[in-house]
Motif scaffolding. Structure first.
Motif, mmCIF file in Angstrom:
data_model
loop_
_atom_site.group_PDB
_atom_site.id
_atom_site.type_symbol
_atom_site.label_atom_id
_atom_site.label_comp_id
_atom_site.label_asym_id
_atom_site.label_seq_id
_atom_site.Cartn_x
_atom_site.Cartn_y
_atom_site.Cartn_z
ATOM 1 N N LYS A 1 0.825 -1.210 0.000
ATOM 2 C CA LYS A 1 0.000 0.000 0.000
ATOM 3 C C LYS A 1 0.859 1.258 0.000
ATOM 4 O O LYS A 1 0.544 2.237 -0.677
ATOM 5 N N ASN A 2 1.952 1.226 0.747
ATOM 6 C CA ASN A 2 2.860 2.381 0.782
ATOM 7 C C ASN A 2 3.485 2.624 -0.591
ATOM 8 O O ASN A 2 3.612 3.764 -1.040
ATOM 9 N N HIS A 3 3.889 1.539 -1.248
ATOM 10 C CA HIS A 3 4.471 1.671 -2.580
ATOM 11 C C HIS A 3 3.439 2.216 -3.573
ATOM 12 O O HIS A 3 3.751 3.078 -4.407
ATOM 13 N N ILE A 4 2.218 1.704 -3.490
ATOM 14 C CA ILE A 4 1.166 2.170 -4.407
ATOM 15 C C ILE A 4 0.882 3.651 -4.188
ATOM 16 O O ILE A 4 0.723 4.423 -5.141
ATOM 17 N N SER A 5 0.833 4.067 -2.941
ATOM 18 C CA SER A 5 0.612 5.479 -2.630
ATOM 19 C C SER A 5 1.722 6.352 -3.227
ATOM 20 O O SER A 5 1.461 7.421 -3.786
ATOM 21 N N SER A 6 2.948 5.864 -3.126
ATOM 22 C CA SER A 6 4.085 6.600 -3.685
ATOM 23 C C SER A 6 4.012 6.662 -5.210
ATOM 24 O O SER A 6 4.285 7.701 -5.819
ATOM 25 N N ILE A 7 3.616 5.543 -5.827
ATOM 26 C CA ILE A 7 3.462 5.499 -7.285
ATOM 27 C C ILE A 7 2.421 6.516 -7.738
ATOM 28 O O ILE A 7 2.640 7.282 -8.683
ATOM 29 N N PHE A 8 1.271 6.523 -7.061
ATOM 30 C CA PHE A 8 0.204 7.455 -7.412
ATOM 31 C C PHE A 8 0.696 8.898 -7.321
ATOM 32 O O PHE A 8 0.417 9.727 -8.191
ATOM 33 N N GLN A 9 1.428 9.200 -6.246
ATOM 34 C CA GLN A 9 1.923 10.554 -6.047
ATOM 35 C C GLN A 9 2.916 10.952 -7.143
ATOM 36 O O GLN A 9 2.839 12.053 -7.704
ATOM 37 N N LYS A 10 3.827 10.075 -7.469
ATOM 38 C CA LYS A 10 4.843 10.379 -8.474
ATOM 39 C C LYS A 10 4.256 10.509 -9.876
ATOM 40 O O LYS A 10 4.717 11.327 -10.678
ATOM 41 N N LEU A 11 3.235 9.696 -10.177
ATOM 42 C CA LEU A 11 2.622 9.737 -11.509
ATOM 43 C C LEU A 11 1.450 10.717 -11.572
ATOM 44 O O LEU A 11 0.872 10.909 -12.635
ATOM 45 N N GLU A 12 1.110 11.291 -10.402
ATOM 46 C CA GLU A 12 0.012 12.255 -10.297
ATOM 47 C C GLU A 12 -1.307 11.648 -10.777
ATOM 48 O O GLU A 12 -2.020 12.212 -11.612
ATOM 49 N N VAL A 13 -1.609 10.475 -10.237
ATOM 50 C CA VAL A 13 -2.858 9.781 -10.556
ATOM 51 C C VAL A 13 -3.573 9.440 -9.259
ATOM 52 O O VAL A 13 -3.004 9.564 -8.157
ATOM 53 N N SER A 14 -4.828 8.993 -9.393
ATOM 54 C CA SER A 14 -5.627 8.704 -8.206
ATOM 55 C C SER A 14 -6.084 7.260 -8.119
ATOM 56 O O SER A 14 -6.725 6.876 -7.149
ATOM 57 N N ASP A 15 -5.791 6.453 -9.138
ATOM 58 C CA ASP A 15 -6.177 5.042 -9.035
ATOM 59 C C ASP A 15 -5.247 4.154 -9.851
ATOM 60 O O ASP A 15 -4.399 4.624 -10.608
ATOM 61 N N ARG A 16 -5.415 2.850 -9.696
ATOM 62 C CA ARG A 16 -4.537 1.856 -10.294
ATOM 63 C C ARG A 16 -4.617 1.871 -11.827
ATOM 64 O O ARG A 16 -3.599 1.743 -12.518
ATOM 65 N N THR A 17 -5.837 2.021 -12.338
ATOM 66 C CA THR A 17 -6.013 2.018 -13.790
ATOM 67 C C THR A 17 -5.238 3.151 -14.439
ATOM 68 O O THR A 17 -4.559 2.965 -15.458
ATOM 69 N N GLN A 18 -5.340 4.347 -13.872
ATOM 70 C CA GLN A 18 -4.616 5.489 -14.438
ATOM 71 C C GLN A 18 -3.111 5.258 -14.411
ATOM 72 O O GLN A 18 -2.402 5.630 -15.356
ATOM 73 N N ALA A 19 -2.623 4.667 -13.332
ATOM 74 C CA ALA A 19 -1.184 4.390 -13.228
ATOM 75 C C ALA A 19 -0.738 3.437 -14.332
ATOM 76 O O ALA A 19 0.302 3.641 -14.971
ATOM 77 N N VAL A 20 -1.536 2.402 -14.576
ATOM 78 C CA VAL A 20 -1.197 1.439 -15.621
ATOM 79 C C VAL A 20 -1.230 2.093 -17.001
ATOM 80 O O VAL A 20 -0.349 1.860 -17.835
ATOM 81 N N VAL A 21 -2.246 2.915 -17.256
ATOM 82 C CA VAL A 21 -2.354 3.586 -18.552
ATOM 83 C C VAL A 21 -1.127 4.451 -18.817
ATOM 84 O O VAL A 21 -0.546 4.436 -19.910
ATOM 85 N N ILE A 22 -0.699 5.216 -17.817
ATOM 86 C CA ILE A 22 0.482 6.053 -17.978
ATOM 87 C C ILE A 22 1.715 5.200 -18.253
ATOM 88 O O ILE A 22 2.523 5.502 -19.137
ATOM 89 N N ALA A 23 1.863 4.119 -17.503
ATOM 90 C CA ALA A 23 3.018 3.235 -17.707
ATOM 91 C C ALA A 23 3.025 2.643 -19.102
ATOM 92 O O ALA A 23 4.081 2.511 -19.734
ATOM 93 N N LEU A 24 1.851 2.301 -19.608
ATOM 94 C CA LEU A 24 1.758 1.747 -20.956
ATOM 95 C C LEU A 24 2.101 2.793 -22.007
ATOM 96 O O LEU A 24 2.822 2.521 -22.963
ATOM 97 N N LYS A 25 1.569 3.984 -21.840
ATOM 98 C CA LYS A 25 1.844 5.045 -22.812
ATOM 99 C C LYS A 25 3.328 5.406 -22.838
ATOM 100 O O LYS A 25 3.866 5.790 -23.875
ATOM 101 N N ARG A 26 3.982 5.280 -21.696
ATOM 102 C CA ARG A 26 5.411 5.606 -21.627
ATOM 103 C C ARG A 26 6.291 4.398 -21.943
ATOM 104 O O ARG A 26 7.510 4.483 -21.868
ATOM 105 N N ARG A 27 5.652 3.277 -22.284
ATOM 106 C CA ARG A 27 6.347 2.059 -22.695
ATOM 107 C C ARG A 27 7.219 1.486 -21.567
ATOM 108 O O ARG A 27 8.352 1.082 -21.771
#
Length: 223
Positions: free
Chosen positions: A193-219
Motif C-alpha cells: 500500500k505504501n508503494h502504491i501510494s508513492s506510485i500514485f503521487q509520483k505519476l500524479e494519478v488517483s487510481d490503479r487504472t490510471q497508473a497502468v495507462v500512464i506506464a503503458l503510454k510511456r512504454r
C-alpha cells in the motif's frame, strides 16, 4: 468579481457525439446539472462533429466509436490533427473493443464503456480536463494486452520510480490484489500500500487504472 472570474474559467466545455438520440440527450441532461461543466455541442455523427468544431472547440469531446458517415476512430484522428488542444474521450458499448489501442495511440485521452455509470463519465471528464488519461476498468485488460503486443519498452521509469515500485506496478498491471502482490514480492500488504501510494503521487494519478495507462503510454511495462 475575482471569484466569479475564477469560477467562469474553471468551467469545462463539453461536446457530445453519438448517433443514438436517447443516449446523447440523456447524457446532456445529466452533465448540464454539473456546475463545472457546460455543454457546447451535441452531434449525431463524425461529420457533424467536424462541422461543429469549426464554430466552437470544447475542452473535451465525448465521442462514440460506432457512428455512421464517419466513425469515431477516424473522427478522433481528424480532431487530433486539426484541434490538438481538444481532448477526446471515446465511448463504446463493448469492453473488448479492438479499437482501444488504436484510439489511445492516435491521441485519445480516455476510453469508457457506455453502460458504465453517470458518475464514471463525470469523473472521467474532470480527470481528462486536469490533464490525466483515464480508461474504464472493464477495458484495462484489453489495453494492457494490446499495448504489450505493439510497444517497445524503455527504462525511463528509473528516473521516477524505484525498482520496487516498478515491481509493484507490473503486478498491478497483471491484475493482482494488494495481498497477491505482497505474496509475489515477499513483502507485507502494508508495504504494498505504501508503494502504491508513492506510485500514485509520483505519476500524479488517483487510481490503479490510471497508473497502468500512464506506464503503458510511456512504454514501461514488459511484454
Amino acid at each position: 468579481m475575482e471569484d466569479a472570474a475564477m469560477n467562469l474559467t474553471s468551467v469545462i466545455q463539453v461536446g457530445i457525439a453519438d448517433d443514438n438520440e436517447q443516449f446523447r440527450e440523456t447524457l446532456r441532461d445529466i452533465l448540464q446539472y454539473e456546475s463545472d461543466m457546460e455543454i457546447v455541442g451535441v452531434w449525431r455523427h463524425g461529420a457533424d462533429v467536424l462541422l461543429g468544431l469549426e464554430e466552437v472547440q470544447p475542452d473535451i469531446v465525448l465521442l462514440d466509436i460506432n457512428m455512421p458517415f464517419l466513425n469515431g476512430v477516424d473522427t478522433m484522428k481528424r480532431i487530433h490533427e486539426r484541434y490538438p488542444e481538444v481532448k477526446v474521450i471515446m465511448l463504446t458499448m463493448h469492453d473488448d473493443d479492438g479499437y482501444v489501442l488504436e484510439t489511445l495511440r492516435s491521441g485519445a485521452s480516455g476510453y469508457l464503456v457506455k453502460d458504465g455509470s453517470a458518475s464514471d463519465i463525470i469523473r472521467a471528464i474532470r480527470e481528462v480536463a486536469a490533464g490525466r488519461a483515464i480508461v474504464h476498468p472493464q477495458v484495462t485488460h484489453t489495453v494492457i494486452s494490446q499495448f504489450q503486443n505493439y510497444m517497445e519498452l524503455n527504462e525511463s521509469w528509473k528516473e521516477i520510480l524505484t525498482e520496487r515500485e516498478m515491481d509493484v506496478l507490473r503486478e498491478i498491471a497483471n491484475g493482482k490484489s494488494n495481498d497477491e502482490i505482497g505474496k509475489t514480492l515477499h513483502i507485507t500488504e502494508k508495504t504494498v500500500k505504501n508503494h502504491i501510494s508513492s506510485i500514485f503521487q509520483k505519476l500524479e494519478v488517483s487510481d490503479r487504472t490510471q497508473a497502468v495507462v500512464i506506464a503503458l503510454k510511456r512504454r514501461w511495462l514488459p511484454t
